[in-house]
Design a protein around this motif. Structure first.
Motif, PDB file in Angstrom:
ATOM      1  N   SER A 196      21.682  -0.820  -0.610  1.00 32.24           N
ATOM      2  CA  SER A 196      21.717  -1.319  -1.399  1.00 32.24           C
ATOM      3  C   SER A 196      22.513  -0.470  -2.351  1.00 32.24           C
ATOM      4  CB  SER A 196      20.112  -1.368  -1.909  1.00 32.24           C
ATOM      5  OG  SER A 196      20.054   0.542  -2.197  1.00 32.24           O
ATOM      6  N   LYS A 197      23.015  -1.073  -4.031  1.00 32.11           N
ATOM      7  CA  LYS A 197      24.046  -0.734  -4.378  1.00 32.11           C
ATOM      8  C   LYS A 197      23.985   0.363  -4.822  1.00 32.11           C
ATOM      9  CE  LYS A 197      25.802  -5.474  -5.866  1.00 32.11           C
ATOM     10  NZ  LYS A 197      26.305  -6.229  -7.229  1.00 32.11           N
TER      11      LYS A 197
ATOM     12  N   GLY B 230      25.586   3.876  -4.298  1.00 35.88           N
ATOM     13  CA  GLY B 230      26.758   4.093  -5.838  1.00 35.88           C
ATOM     14  C   GLY B 230      26.213   5.611  -5.240  1.00 35.88           C
TER      15      GLY B 230
ATOM     16  N   TYR C  60      27.915   0.809   3.001  1.00 33.09           N
ATOM     17  CA  TYR C  60      28.325  -0.549   1.689  1.00 33.09           C
ATOM     18  C   TYR C  60      28.239  -1.364   3.645  1.00 33.09           C
ATOM     19  CZ  TYR C  60      31.191  -4.028  -0.111  1.00 33.09           C
ATOM     20  OH  TYR C  60      31.742  -5.489  -1.148  1.00 33.09           O
TER      21      TYR C  60
END
Length: 82
Positions: free
Chosen positions: A54-55, A59, A49
């Motif tokens: 990338s998310k 995630g 993060y």
């Protein structure tokens, strides 16, 4: 080469470890290993993060951390013996 077969015969005569011993070891080691893995995954998710990953990657890493935490905690809860 005959000496090698003697060694194999001696090793094959050893008693296998009892099921109770293996269950006791897993009961103590598995939740600890899962919680350690969860900590590493939380640190990895935070690091990803902070680096702007990338998310989706962040995630997935966070989801794996949550699953490892839940698995470790649930393993520690008392339950019915099978």
């Amino acid at each position: 080469m005959a000496g090698g077969s003697d060694v194999r015969e001696e090793c094959s005569g050893a008693e296998p470890r009892s099921r109770e011993w293996r269950v006791a070891l897993m009961g103590a080691a598995l939740p600890t290993l899962l919680l350690i893995l969860a900590g590493v995954l939380v640190g990895g998710a935070w690091s990803l993060y902070r680096q702007g990953a990338s998310k989706g990657v962040v995630g997935i890493t966070a989801l794996l951390a949550v699953l490892a935490t839940v698995g470790g905690v649930l393993w520690l809860l008392p339950g019915q013996d099978a």
